[in-house]
Scaffold this active site. Structure first.
Site, short mmCIF file in Angstrom:
data_model
loop_
_atom_site.label_atom_id
_atom_site.label_comp_id
_atom_site.label_asym_id
_atom_site.label_seq_id
_atom_site.Cartn_x
_atom_site.Cartn_y
_atom_site.Cartn_z
CG HIS A 90 24.19 24.73 32.10
ND1 HIS A 90 25.35 25.00 32.77
CD2 HIS A 90 23.99 23.40 32.24
CE1 HIS A 90 25.84 23.90 33.29
NE2 HIS A 90 25.04 22.91 32.97
CD GLU B 245 26.81 28.05 32.18
OE1 GLU B 245 27.79 27.44 31.72
OE2 GLU B 245 25.87 27.48 32.74
NE ARG C 123 29.60 22.10 35.21
CZ ARG C 123 28.48 21.44 34.95
NH1 ARG C 123 28.02 21.38 33.72
NH2 ARG C 123 27.81 20.84 35.93
N1 LIG Z 1 25.23 20.92 29.94
C1 LIG Z 1 24.64 20.23 30.91
O1 LIG Z 1 23.48 20.47 31.23
C2 LIG Z 1 25.39 19.12 31.59
C3 LIG Z 1 24.67 18.10 32.24
C4 LIG Z 1 25.38 17.05 32.81
C5 LIG Z 1 26.78 17.02 32.77
N2 LIG Z 1 27.45 18.04 32.17
C6 LIG Z 1 28.91 18.04 32.07
O2 LIG Z 1 29.28 17.06 31.10
C7 LIG Z 1 30.60 16.59 31.39
C8 LIG Z 1 30.60 15.06 31.47
O3 LIG Z 1 29.79 14.64 32.57
P1 LIG Z 1 29.78 13.08 32.99
O4 LIG Z 1 28.81 12.93 34.10
O5 LIG Z 1 29.61 12.25 31.76
O6 LIG Z 1 31.28 12.94 33.52
P2 LIG Z 1 31.97 11.70 34.27
O7 LIG Z 1 32.07 11.98 35.72
O8 LIG Z 1 31.34 10.41 33.86
O9 LIG Z 1 33.44 11.80 33.63
C9 LIG Z 1 34.52 11.13 34.19
C10 LIG Z 1 35.48 10.71 33.10
O10 LIG Z 1 36.00 11.83 32.39
C11 LIG Z 1 37.25 11.44 31.79
N3 LIG Z 1 38.29 12.45 32.05
C12 LIG Z 1 38.78 12.83 33.25
N4 LIG Z 1 39.77 13.74 33.08
C13 LIG Z 1 39.91 13.93 31.75
C14 LIG Z 1 40.76 14.76 30.94
N5 LIG Z 1 41.72 15.53 31.48
N6 LIG Z 1 40.62 14.71 29.60
C15 LIG Z 1 39.68 13.93 29.03
N7 LIG Z 1 38.86 13.10 29.75
C16 LIG Z 1 38.98 13.12 31.08
C17 LIG Z 1 37.63 10.10 32.43
O11 LIG Z 1 37.32 9.04 31.54
C18 LIG Z 1 36.73 10.01 33.64
O12 LIG Z 1 36.45 8.69 34.04
C19 LIG Z 1 31.01 17.25 32.71
O13 LIG Z 1 31.77 18.40 32.44
C20 LIG Z 1 29.67 17.65 33.32
O14 LIG Z 1 29.82 18.70 34.24
C21 LIG Z 1 26.78 19.09 31.57
#
Ligand SMILES: NC(=O)c1ccc[n+]([C@@H]2O[C@H](COP(=O)([O-])OP(=O)(O)OC[C@H]3O[C@@H](n4cnc5c(N)ncnc54)[C@H](O)[C@@H]3O)[C@@H](O)[C@H]2O)c1
Length: 330
Positions: free
Chosen positions: A288, A269, A241
């Site tokens: 995105h 964004e 994000r």
């Molecule tokens: N660009 C895109 O199209 C797109 C698509 C999907 C997800 N995303 C983004 O990708 C990222 C990851 O998504 P996800 O579904 O794998 O997340 P997720 O919900 O699996 O991530 C949770 C994990 O993040 C870690 N975390 C929490 N706080 C943290 C911190 N302060 N520092 C470091 N790690 C921390 C922990 O291990 C937690 O369990 C998110 O920001 C999501 O919004 C972007």
């Protein structure tokens, strides 16, 4: 014969056929009674009164108290997309309604997209490409390869873990550092990476890739001070994000030519017209697109239909989202 459960679709109408193309729709129709028109506004939506299940997607309106009051039979919300935070609040769980998300299905293309950018970054592709346009070819001594590059992963999220697994399986022999307050040294070692803090990760990484969720404590996690710790020639990849990175500070580092950036997300964004990042040749900006796009969107629908099948059969939901986890997940 048991009464068939009733399902209401709630998402933008223009994505319905992408999420549920005909074969998936037929499979869903075989499982439950589906109201044919998707909902985008709960006001005046009387079909909530009989809904046992909601299949939601992008554009689903927030399930606030007023909407839930009109949905006395609602037992499960199955989301055919990633985060549920846009439309599901604490009240949904408080009423005992199960929640599921297709975030696992959406993670796969983000992992692939990140890996692609890691390979580009490892070769300093953007800078080499810009020089090539000016007629400058890199000498063999100048060319940089991936072998032994240090990749700093911020967040062992589902995407972060997928990226780590793929990096470690690659023949390049990447060394991987991880910064995640929820993952200790033992768990990191089991993942095959070295746990460290963010400052140390910034100092030691050739490539930093951001995979933490957008939470109050992750705002500007990569700020001017931490970006200044990156070695000269480092690259920042952000597919998470935009709020996690200080855009102004990163712009200055990129404009100075010290750091390259691969940004699928930005703050704000989209970026406003004329933003300096648009003009920098060492910055790859994408709007995105790392998650499921176009023909891939059906993966989200397939995941959601599988969840509905599990729900009907009384099996545990694979993508269950629990209220207790909201403070640390995307
Ligand atoms: N660009 C895109 O199209 C797109 C698509 C999907 C997800 N995303 C983004 O990708 C990222 C990851 O998504 P996800 O579904 O794998 O997340 P997720 O919900 O699996 O991530 C949770 C994990 O993040 C870690 N975390 C929490 N706080 C943290 C911190 N302060 N520092 C470091 N790690 C921390 C922990 O291990 C937690 O369990 C998110 O920001 C999501 O919004 C972007």
């Amino acid at each position: 014969m048991a009464e068939r459960q009733k399902l209401v679709l709630a998402m933008r109408p223009d994505i319905l056929d992408l999420v549920l193309p005909a074969p998936l729709r037929a499979r869903l129709d075989a499982l439950v009674d589906v109201h044919p028109e998707p909902v985008t506004d709960w006001d005046g939506c009387d079909r909530l009164a009989t809904a046992d299940l909601l299949l939601t997607g992008w554009g689903c309106p927030p399930l606030d108290a007023a909407a839930l009051d009109r949905a006395p039979r609602l037992a499960a919300v199955v989301h055919a997309a990633g985060t549920v935070k846009g439309h599901v609040g604490p009240e949904v769980w408080q009423r005992g309604i199960a929640v599921s998300s297709a975030a696992d299905a959406n993670a796969a293309p983000v992992i692939e997209f990140t890996l692609a950018t890691v390979w580009l970054a490892a070769r300093r592709t953007l800078g080499v490409s810009a020089a090539y346009r000016r007629g400058v070819l890199p000498t063999y001594g100048d060319r940089r390869g991936a072998d032994g590059a240090v990749v700093g992963v911020i967040g062992a999220s589902r995407i972060g873990r997928g990226v780590i697994a793929r990096l470690l399986a690659a023949p390049a022999g990447f060394r991987v550092l991880l910064a995640d307050p929820y993952v200790g040294a033992d768990e990191a070692a089991a993942l095959g990476v070295e746990a460290t803090d963010l400052d140390d990760l910034c100092r030691r990484s050739d490539i930093v890739t951001v995979h933490a969720p957008d939470l109050p404590e992750t705002h500007h996690l990569l700020d001017a001070r931490r970006l200044a710790l990156l070695p000269d020639g480092a690259a920042v990849i952000n597919t998470a994000r935009g709020r996690l990175v200080d855009t102004d500070a990163l712009t200055l580092e990129c404009a100075a030519g010290r750091v390259d950036a691969y940004l699928d997300v930005t703050e704000p964004e989209p970026l406003p017209a004329g933003h300096p990042l648009y003009g920098l040749r060492n910055v790859l900006l994408t709007p995105h697109i790392a998650g499921c796009q176009g023909t891939e969107v059906r993966r989200l629908g397939a995941y959601a239909v599988d969840e509905v099948a599990r729900w009907i059969q009384g099996e545990p939901l694979r993508g269950a989202v629990h209220a207790d986890d909201l403070a640390r997940i995307a």
